[in-house]
Design an enzyme around this catalytic site. Structure first.
Site, short mmCIF file in Angstrom:
data_model
loop_
_atom_site.label_atom_id
_atom_site.label_comp_id
_atom_site.label_asym_id
_atom_site.label_seq_id
_atom_site.Cartn_x
_atom_site.Cartn_y
_atom_site.Cartn_z
N GLU A 73 3.65 10.60 9.91
CA GLU A 73 4.59 10.93 8.92
C GLU A 73 5.52 13.07 8.54
OE1 GLU A 73 2.53 8.38 8.21
OE2 GLU A 73 3.86 6.68 7.72
N HIS A 142 1.13 1.69 -2.72
CA HIS A 142 2.43 0.72 -2.76
C HIS A 142 3.30 0.29 -3.11
CE1 HIS A 142 0.40 0.78 1.50
NE2 HIS A 142 1.51 -0.18 1.81
C1 TPP Z 1 0.76 6.71 5.89
C2 TPP Z 1 1.10 4.93 6.27
N1 TPP Z 1 2.44 4.69 7.47
C3 TPP Z 1 2.91 3.79 7.24
C4 TPP Z 1 3.07 2.46 6.42
C5 TPP Z 1 2.94 1.30 6.75
N2 TPP Z 1 2.83 0.84 7.84
C6 TPP Z 1 1.22 -0.31 7.24
S1 TPP Z 1 0.50 -1.17 8.69
C7 TPP Z 1 1.46 -0.37 10.18
C8 TPP Z 1 1.56 -0.25 11.19
C9 TPP Z 1 0.21 0.11 12.18
O1 TPP Z 1 0.40 -0.98 13.08
P1 TPP Z 1 -1.74 -0.14 13.70
O2 TPP Z 1 -1.99 0.98 13.48
O3 TPP Z 1 -1.37 -0.55 14.82
O4 TPP Z 1 -2.09 -1.63 13.14
P2 TPP Z 1 -1.80 -3.14 13.09
O5 TPP Z 1 -1.29 -3.55 12.26
O6 TPP Z 1 -1.45 -3.58 14.65
O7 TPP Z 1 -3.18 -4.01 13.21
C10 TPP Z 1 2.52 0.66 9.08
C11 TPP Z 1 3.60 1.68 9.37
C12 TPP Z 1 1.59 3.06 5.92
N3 TPP Z 1 0.56 1.70 4.96
N4 TPP Z 1 0.72 4.23 5.95
#
Ligand code: TPP
Ligand code: MG
Lengths: 344, 331
Positions: A73, A142
């Site tokens: 972000e 959230h």
């Molecule tokens: C700071 C922040 N940005 C965006 C999100 C929204 N979000 C939640 S999980 C996710 C994807 C995470 O991907 P990864 O780190 O690869 O973990 P995975 O879900 O694959 O286990 C996103 C974009 C968040 N929770 N926090």
């Protein structure tokens, strides 16, 4: 001409129209297109945002103008600031307003202040769209409503629509505004349908809307709470009390005149704000009326807000957390000294 | 006084048994949550860990309660591997008063500080500095404890990755950064969002070891974690381990997963399944018998079934709980 579409569709339509009108308008954020660089994925199968609000935009405008970003972000919101200052007109999506912690500097110290610090020699036509609001069982990180945080910062505009019609017109104004605007979308409103004008139209930022006229008391409500106010107003009407419901639609700038003249007419003010109560939109609007409209008041100002606590996960607690029409009726009963209005 | 330095150990029968049981518990728990969620009973949204069991279990096999872990939005597997009570976890997911967080946190915030589980996290990238802090305590108080930060491939692009790892590296803190590279962050592929080929490649910039491991092979994870944890306990600082893995379900429940291909799902879910692989391994190594494995599998089904019953029969929090625990004290 109008037709019934959802809050989410209205927002989508505003972005589509803005992008058609001006090729400098781009959209960037996490999964706003979805599935970047996945060869087999058809554009119409792409996510279009976690809640599907940006669906279809990548099909029409392509991946140069609808950019999926890494989960970074500070990176992409910060880049949007100077993309805006150097000729583009970005719409940056911050998925949940709760994630502002990851990029507050970019918003607070960069976007908000560039123009002032540079002696008026820059402008930042940036819109940050972000999701807020409790009631989604999404827990403490959230579910917040953080608009007061941004309202506090000079240089930012803060817009919070409550209906599909307002969302579309206000988003178009935000995108074509030359100042940075934080545009709040309540996640629990996305499926709400309403009559929305076709084609391009704008609603000025800083102009409140009287969602219901009444002469007995004024209820100023923020975002989704406008609907709590309207429900309460209908219940009050059955008891012979006519409430006026004022939707400020933006907190910065704030339409002081509409609020004050409503209170001048009714003599009573209740503010409904689902955000936490300290240093909030509710205290700000109450202070405005106490400061500039004290003589109009026949009763103390009342605020109906969330408590001073994070948003709880458990549905039973979250339901207690939020303002309700019943809470409004209770406050009105105390305000006018008539307990009978709370009995159904 | 001579201080005994911890040394590498080989996988014992007891350890293998524990690992198999924990992997099965995670799978069964997540399959159950998947099933219940689809009936619309559960509030909010859930992110399931099925498919990634070998990572949490292979690492946590070396930890005890004084060691800390930080987790992610996809945290159920980390909780189970770190010894959280399944009844309390399930009740938390239901928002019940008997939940590990008394219904205040839900799926995305399950925590049990006494067990060293410093919380699932709703903020991607939230865990990096949090693990560093726990390791700082361990170092200054000389507890011998380590901190493990589990994080996703998506999180490796967040600014906290850099700040957290750099801090751990300059202070030689006992942290193990464990990347769970499941190929996607939501619908965005790792290869699109990251400029590096492997997350472990980034270790070189911090002057710390970086290791790539088959995250479907719990023995490989176990061995890599052991090296990193020994290093950490010996005061040599952090390690970055990248486990290549896959999530069997969608990003959250309800994700149509069109960005995945049928072949890749088939390969990862059927052919390369971590639990099946470990099952074959323990049999071939004669660590456990077919009968013992059966017994574990039967027990795990029972455990998870009981957790669901416990959760369903538990009461919701009371109105007065709403304002509890905002502060320790507040006047
Ligand atoms: C700071 C922040 N940005 C965006 C999100 C929204 N979000 C939640 S999980 C996710 C994807 C995470 O991907 P990864 O780190 O690869 O973990 P995975 O879900 O694959 O286990 C996103 C974009 C968040 N929770 N926090
Ligand atoms: Mg991932």
């Amino acid at each position: 001409m109008t037709r019934k579409i959802s809050f989410s569709e209205a927002i989508n339509e505003a972005m589509k129209l803005a992008m058609r009108k001006d090729e400098n308008v781009i959209l960037l954020g996490e999964d706003v297109a979805g599935g970047a660089a996945v060869d087999h994925l058809q554009d119409d199968e792409a996510w279009g945002g976690v809640m599907g609000v940006t669906k279809g935009l990548v099909q029409e405008f392509g991946r140069d103008r609808v950019l999926d970003t890494p989960i970074a972000e500070a990176g992409y919101i910060g880049a949007s600031v100077t993309a805006a200052a150097t000729g583009l007109r970005p719409i940056a999506e911050l998925m949940f307003n709760d994630f502002i912690g990851s990029c507050l500097d970019e918003v607070m110290n960069q976007a908000a202040k560039l123009r002032y610090m540079f002696g008026g020699k820059a402008k930042v036509p940036l819109t940050i769209r972000t999701m807020h609001g409790a009631g989604f069982r999404a827990a403490a990180q959230h579910s917040q409503s953080l608009y007061a945080l941004f309202t506090h910062i000079p240089g930012l505009k803060v817009v919070i629509p409550s209906t599909p019609q307002d969302a579309k017109g206000l988003l178009l104004s935000s995108i074509f505004d030359d100042d940075p605007v934080i545009f709040f979308e309540d996640k629990t409103l996305y499926n709400m349908k309403g009559e929305v004008e076709e084609g391009f139209y704008t609603i000025p930022i800083g102009k409140a809307d009287i969602k219901r006229e009444g002469s007995d008391l004024t209820i100023v409500a923020i975002g989704k709470q406008v609907h709590t106010a309207l429900k309460a107003a209908n219940m009050l009407a059955d008891k012979g009390i006519e409430a006026e419901v004022v939707d400020p639609r933006s907190l910065s700038p704030l339409d002081e005149e509409t609020i004050l003249s409503s209170v001048a007419k009714t003599g009573r003010l209740i503010v409904i704000d689902e955000a936490n109560p300290r240093c909030s939109a509710a205290t700000d609007i109450s202070a405005l009326v106490a400061d500039k409209g004290f003589d109009y008041l026949d009763a103390p100002i009342k605020m109906i807000t969330a408590p001073h606590s994070p948003v709880p996960f458990s549905p039973v607690l979250e339901d207690l957390y939020l303002p309700t029409p019943e809470k409004v009726l209770k406050v009105v009963a105390e305000m006018i000294g008539d307990e009978t209005i709370v009995t159904v | 006084m001579t201080v005994m330095k911890p040394e590498m150990k080989s996988l014992t029968r007891e350890k293998a048994k524990w690992m198999y049981e924990k992997m099965c518990e995670i799978r069964q728990f997540e399959d159950k949550v998947h099933e219940i969620f689809s009936k619309g009973v559960l509030p909010g949204f859930v992110h399931l860990y099925a498919g990634e069991e070998a990572v949490a279990v292979g690492v946590c096999a070396h930890l005890d309660e004084k060691d800390s872990i930080t987790s992610t939005h996809r945290g159920h597997g980390h909780c189970i591997a770190k010894g959280c009570d399944l009844n309390g976890m399930m009740a938390e997911i239901y928002g019940k008063a008997t939940g590990l967080c008394k219904g205040k946190g839900g799926s995305m915030h399950i925590a049990d500080v006494e067990k060293g589980m410093l919380g699932a996290n709703g903020i991607v990238g939230g865990g990096f500095p949090l693990a560093v802090g726990a390791a700082l305590t361990a170092k200054l108080k000389k507890t011998g404890a380590v901190a493990v930060c589990f994080f996703g491939d998506g999180a490796n692009n967040h600014g906290t990755f850099h700040e957290g790892i750099n801090l751990a590296a300059i202070w030689k803190l006992p942290v193990i950064f464990v990347a769970e590279n499941n190929g996607y962050a939501e619908a965005t592929p790792f290869a699109y969002a990251s400029s590096c080929k492997n997350i472990a490649d980034r270790a070189i910039a911090y002057n710390i070891p970086g290791e790539i491991v088959d995250g479907k092979d719990v023995v490989a994870v176990y061995e890599a974690a052991e090296r990193a944890i020994l290093r950490a306990r010996n005061g040599e600082g952090p390690t970055l381990i990248e486990c290549k893995t896959y999530r069997n379900y969608g990003h959250f429940e309800g994700d149509a997963q069109k960005y995945k291909t049928a072949e890749e799902k088939e390969k990862h879910i059927k052919e390369w399944d971590a639990i099946a692989k470990f099952r074959r391994y323990v049999l071939s190594q004669q660590l456990l018998t077919e009968q013992e494995l059966h017994e574990i599998e039967r027990k795990v089904i029972e455990t998870v079934k009981n957790a669901v019953e416990f959760a369903e029969q538990s009461p919701f929090p009371q109105a007065e709980d709403l304002l509890k625990d905002v502060y320790v004290s507040y006047q």
